[in-house]
Design a protein around this motif. Structure first.
Motif, PDB file in Angstrom:
ATOM      1  N   LYS A 164      42.845  63.983  30.994  1.00  0.00           N
ATOM      2  CA  LYS A 164      42.404  63.808  32.136  1.00  0.00           C
ATOM      3  C   LYS A 164      43.428  62.796  32.838  1.00  0.00           C
ATOM      4  N   LEU A 165      43.951  63.241  33.723  1.00  0.00           N
ATOM      5  CA  LEU A 165      44.981  62.683  34.799  1.00  0.00           C
ATOM      6  C   LEU A 165      44.194  61.961  36.008  1.00  0.00           C
ATOM      7  N   GLN A 166      44.496  60.844  36.171  1.00  0.00           N
ATOM      8  CA  GLN A 166      43.962  60.176  37.181  1.00  0.00           C
ATOM      9  C   GLN A 166      44.984  59.335  38.059  1.00  0.00           C
ATOM     10  N   ILE A 167      44.845  59.748  39.382  1.00  0.00           N
ATOM     11  CA  ILE A 167      46.021  58.937  40.054  1.00  0.00           C
ATOM     12  C   ILE A 167      45.418  58.091  41.281  1.00  0.00           C
ATOM     13  N   ALA A 168      46.007  57.011  41.437  1.00  0.00           N
ATOM     14  CA  ALA A 168      45.500  56.073  42.729  1.00  0.00           C
ATOM     15  C   ALA A 168      46.754  55.725  43.460  1.00  0.00           C
ATOM     16  N   GLY A 169      46.614  55.829  44.932  1.00  0.00           N
ATOM     17  CA  GLY A 169      47.904  55.596  45.728  1.00  0.00           C
ATOM     18  C   GLY A 169      48.331  57.049  46.155  1.00  0.00           C
ATOM     19  N   LEU A 170      49.460  56.605  46.761  1.00  0.00           N
ATOM     20  CA  LEU A 170      50.393  57.667  47.447  1.00  0.00           C
ATOM     21  C   LEU A 170      51.979  57.294  46.879  1.00  0.00           C
ATOM     22  N   THR A 171      52.587  58.057  46.067  1.00  0.00           N
ATOM     23  CA  THR A 171      53.840  57.895  45.606  1.00  0.00           C
ATOM     24  C   THR A 171      54.909  58.660  46.103  1.00  0.00           C
ATOM     25  N   ALA A 172      56.129  58.469  45.824  1.00  0.00           N
ATOM     26  CA  ALA A 172      57.238  59.316  46.140  1.00  0.00           C
ATOM     27  C   ALA A 172      58.030  59.545  44.574  1.00  0.00           C
ATOM     28  N   PRO A 173      58.842  60.668  44.706  1.00  0.00           N
ATOM     29  CA  PRO A 173      59.267  60.926  43.567  1.00  0.00           C
ATOM     30  C   PRO A 173      60.519  60.072  43.030  1.00  0.00           C
ATOM     31  N   GLU A 174      61.046  59.079  44.224  1.00  0.00           N
ATOM     32  CA  GLU A 174      62.118  58.062  43.628  1.00  0.00           C
ATOM     33  C   GLU A 174      61.191  56.634  43.584  1.00  0.00           C
TER      34      GLU A 174
END
Length: 411
Positions: free
Chosen positions: A334-344
């Motif tokens: 299970k992958l969980q992500i919080a926030g908004l990120t950029a590749p850099e």
């Protein structure tokens, strides 16, 4: 009173209607959806539903009795064809029109088509709605070799389901790693290895020149370098486009989504937009776009925006500033992500093996957290981001630093 008309019976549209009733809205609510049947959940389509672990009834957001009890009129299998803003009427595909006091556009998004010869062959599929999932369920029952175009969430979720059935799966991806626009290099490497352990083969930095076929049916792909990949089923998952045409034709501002303000209102005060189709200002999008606006495709955003809009329309306006979060089940991970990120964005990893989190930083400030099999880290990340609690890369890198205690401090 004409009441509120909601165009789109997906997660955002349904949530707006339900939340309006919960907030005490007493006037008519009409939900216009272009699919047959009751409003349903989409996330399980690429996971539990395809794997046979849930049925169509389990997908429904609420039974028909809920709509009746809450006096929500559902116009299913009905296309919205145009908006007469001056008369405040929504024109339907059958020529009928509905009057509204307020119009909510929750029109969602549609899959991008693969612009190559052969994309219209039988056996080339996409996955967006229940009808797509039903076709895929029938397809994978007899498929021997499947190629997935696009290593995003949907493509990888589907690949994991197919590989678990013993089907040979190849994933073709234009970038250098899985989920390149969504997660860090470390997280992408973990999921690449996890899928390869299931038997999935990857072809990275590979463009598709054509889908080849015989007798009208797909038999494989020809890649830009000349390589041929055999397949009797091709799933295309290369992203989506917002369904903004209804708004654009009505003269509303659009730009990769229907533009709304912090209260989710368009430039017509009688029309709002929410969910996958809406582009809105977000404190979490600073540095990601020139004007700090973003369009988010997630259940969390759809639900939270539906609730936020209902609060405004019932006299409790507040700027929409919910923490974005996402999840993806791929095989047993299970992958969980919080926030908004950029590749850099910079990355700091806590944990190891099959349970770790990657803390992302932009300009020295926490921008997001990616967690695999570490649900507690995900919840902590959401608290930190919601409160704006400072966390430095050095603190995140220190295994002895108690991030949970930091997140639990009173604000």
């Amino acid at each position: 009173m004409s009441g509120i008309v909601v165009v789109g019976a997906g997660q955002a549209g349904f949530q707006a209607a339900a939340s309006l009733r919960e907030a005490g809205w007493a006037e008519p609510i009409t939900l216009v959806g272009d699919e047959p049947g009751l409003p349903y959940q989409r996330p399980p389509l690429s996971k539990a539903y395809l794997a046979g672990k849930s049925d169509a009834d389990a997908l429904s957001l609420r039974p028909a009795s809920y709509l009746a009890e809450h006096r929500i009129t559902l116009r299913a299998d009905t296309r919205a064809a145009g908006i007469d803003r001056a008369a405040r009427r929504l024109r339907l595909g059958d020529g009928e029109s509905l009057a509204y006091d307020h119009l909510v556009l929750a029109t969602g998004a549609r899959n991008r088509a693969l612009p190559v010869p052969g994309a219209d062959l039988d056996g080339v599929r996409q996955l967006r709605g229940l009808a797509d999932a039903d076709r895929l369920k029938a397809d994978i029952a007899t498929a021997g070799r499947i190629t997935v175009v696009g290593a995003g969430f949907i493509g990888l979720e589907f690949a994991a389901v197919a590989a678990a059935r013993g089907i040979a799966v190849t994933v073709v991806e234009a970038t250098a790693r899985p989920m390149a626009r969504a997660v860090s290099a470390a997280m992408g490497a973990f999921f690449r290895a996890a899928h390869e352990a299931l038997g999935v083969r990857f072809a990275f930095e590979a463009g598709v020149e054509a889908i080849e076929g015989e007798n009208g049916r797909a038999t494989g792909l020809r890649l830009a370098g000349g390589e041929r990949v055999a397949a009797d089923l091709v799933l295309v998952g290369i992203g989506v486009r917002p369904n903004q045409e209804l708004a654009e034709e009505a003269g509303l501002a659009v730009a990769d989504g229907i533009r709304v303000d912090t209260l989710l209102s368009t430039d017509d005060p009688a029309i709002s937009a929410i969910g996958d189709c809406a582009r809105f200002p977000s404190p979490f999008a600073q540095g990601l776009s020139p004007d700090g606006s973003v369009r988010i495709e997630s259940v969390q955003n759809a639900v939270d925006q539906g609730r936020s809009l209902a609060a405004r329309l019932t006299g409790r306006p507040a700027a929409y500033a919910a923490v974005p979060w996402f999840w993806s089940d791929q095989g047993r991970h299970k992958l969980q992500i919080a926030g908004l990120t950029a590749p850099e964005d910079a990355s700091v990893t806590r944990g190891s093996g099959e349970a770790f989190s990657v803390f992302r930083f932009r300009g020295g400030a926490l921008s997001g957290v990616e967690s695999v099999n570490r649900a507690a880290d995900h919840m902590v990340a959401r608290r930190l981001l919601a409160a704006g609690t400072p966390l430095s890369p050095e603190q995140a890198a220190d295994p002895d630093f108690d991030i949970k205690a930091l997140a639990m401090r009173p604000t």
